[in-house]
Design a protein around this motif. Structure first.
Motif, PDB file in Angstrom:
ATOM      1  N   ARG A 173       3.156   9.752 -11.025  1.00 55.28           N
ATOM      2  CA  ARG A 173       2.666  10.290  -9.872  1.00 55.28           C
ATOM      3  C   ARG A 173       1.132  11.138  -8.932  1.00 55.28           C
ATOM      4  NH1 ARG A 173       7.449  12.807 -11.741  1.00 55.28           N
ATOM      5  NH2 ARG A 173       6.833  15.159 -11.220  1.00 55.28           N
ATOM      6  N   GLN A 211      -1.806  10.503  -6.144  1.00 57.21           N
ATOM      7  CA  GLN A 211      -2.219  11.158  -5.499  1.00 57.21           C
ATOM      8  C   GLN A 211      -3.713  11.220  -5.796  1.00 57.21           C
ATOM      9  OE1 GLN A 211      -1.302  15.565  -6.935  1.00 57.21           O
ATOM     10  NE2 GLN A 211      -2.516  16.616  -5.386  1.00 57.21           N
ATOM     11  N   TYR A 236      12.234   8.226  -5.788  1.00 57.23           N
ATOM     12  CA  TYR A 236       9.742   9.029  -5.272  1.00 57.23           C
ATOM     13  C   TYR A 236       9.584   7.317  -4.644  1.00 57.23           C
ATOM     14  CZ  TYR A 236       5.014   9.101  -6.750  1.00 57.23           C
ATOM     15  OH  TYR A 236       3.770   8.890  -6.432  1.00 57.23           O
ATOM     16  N   ALA A 291       6.493   8.755  -1.230  1.00 58.66           N
ATOM     17  CA  ALA A 291       5.158   8.059  -1.491  1.00 58.66           C
ATOM     18  C   ALA A 291       4.863   7.159  -1.760  1.00 58.66           C
ATOM     19  CB  ALA A 291       5.244   9.137  -2.867  1.00 58.66           C
TER      20      ALA A 291
END
Length: 334
Positions: free
Chosen positions: A130, A134, A181, A185
């Motif tokens: 994750r 980002q 997720y 995302a």
């Protein structure tokens, strides 16, 4: 809209030979090509493990419109996320709208031998992924990125050769948490065929949908991609025997998760009977049967099918499948 792709078996073939298969895939009518990113293959004897990033650059230069990607790369251990961002920035600058970054939380077979790090539990692997996503997205869109996360840092970092179009990030998931997720995302979701039906219908796809809803964003182009394991030949027995080359896929997660030595993985796979080796594959000599069984995954909601064939004669597979199966799939599903 359904897309049909080819899985380049990096573990099975030398890089130059694999490149020719990728070129042939485009000529045979496949629309995409995905390569796995392994530091070590599933077997030691006659195994291969080319660098996927280098190979994708070569494939892009040899093809015209084939969409290319990793299935899957782990941007958290062997690779610092900033290096992955730089590599896909370069690929995206050279081949705009043709590059997809497929990622996952990783396997010890690839990451432990190359780094010497102890293999962490899933919670840390997921957190690293994750954070990596980002950071990579910041690097693709911002300049002078100073990032301080739990696992990764950059100091006034800039990707000078950025992708001309956004690089889609597809997330591979085998369970509910990562699937959600992937929907929230990711720009796409990746999984593999041959599992129990309720994994797709009760766990993966519903959580992808829940993640998309939770994102609050419209994702009309979101792809649910599945690697469909097919062994197709005019000789059914040959198609069955070909699955021996990938018997490791029939090992359970418990049997292989902590195996870090290709020789040991090879030993475990070689011990499996042929029936179990073939259990993950759609094996057929009948194009109509192949379409019906592939159609099961379309019916579940998958809209990007990437076909993985196990046999040593990939040129034969690409030609036969391209001539006898792909046209039937397009007539049936679009």
């Amino acid at each position: 809209m359904i897309r049909y792709g080819y899985k380049a078996s990096a573990e099975q073939f030398a890089p130059s030979q694999l490149l020719e298969f990728g070129v042939l895939a485009e000529q045979a009518g496949f629309e995409s090509c995905f390569i796995s990113d392994h530091f070590q293959p599933w077997k030691h004897t006659d195994g291969h493990a080319p660098n996927s990033l280098v190979w994708l650059g070569a494939l892009g230069a040899r093809t015209q419109k084939l969409v290319m990607g990793t299935s899957v790369l782990t941007p958290t251990f062997r690779y610092h996320p900033s290096i992955v961002a730089q590599a896909f920035g370069t690929l995206g600058a050279m081949f705009p709208n043709r590059v997809i970054l497929g990622i996952g939380t990783g396997e010890g077979l690839n990451e432990v031998p190359s780094t010497g790090q102890p293999w962490p539990e899933f919670k840390e692997r997921f957190a690293r992924m994750r954070e990596a996503v980002q950071l990579m997205r910041k690097l693709w869109t911002e300049e002078r990125v100073s990032f301080e996360g739990q696992y990764y840092r950059t100091e006034k970092a800039t990707i000078y050769d950025r992708p001309q179009a956004p690089v889609p990030v597809y997330v591979a998931a085998a369970g509910a948490l990562v699937a959600k997720y992937a929907g929230r995302a990711g720009d796409g979701f990746i999984c593999t065929s041959g599992k129990k039906e309720d994994l797709y219908t009760e766990t993966l796809l519903p959580n992808v949908a829940a993640g998309i809803e939770a994102s609050g964003a419209s994702k009309p182009g979101y792809e649910r991609m599945i690697e469909v394991k097919v062994s197709f030949d005019t000789d059914r027995q040959r198609a069955l025997e070909d699955t021996r080359h990938w018997a490791a896929l029939a090992l359970s997660p418990e049997e292989k998760m902590h195996v870090e030595d290709p020789a040991e993985m090879e030993r475990l796979a070689d011990a499996l009977p042929l029936e179990r080796a073939a259990s993950r594959w759609i094996v057929s000599d009948d194009p109509g049967e192949m379409v019906e069984r592939i159609g099961y995954y379309v019916g579940l909601g998958f809209n990007h099918l990437v076909f993985h064939a196990p046999g040593p004669d990939q040129a034969r597979f690409l030609t036969l499948f391209g001539e006898r199966v792909l046209p039937l799939l397009r007539r049936r599903f679009g």
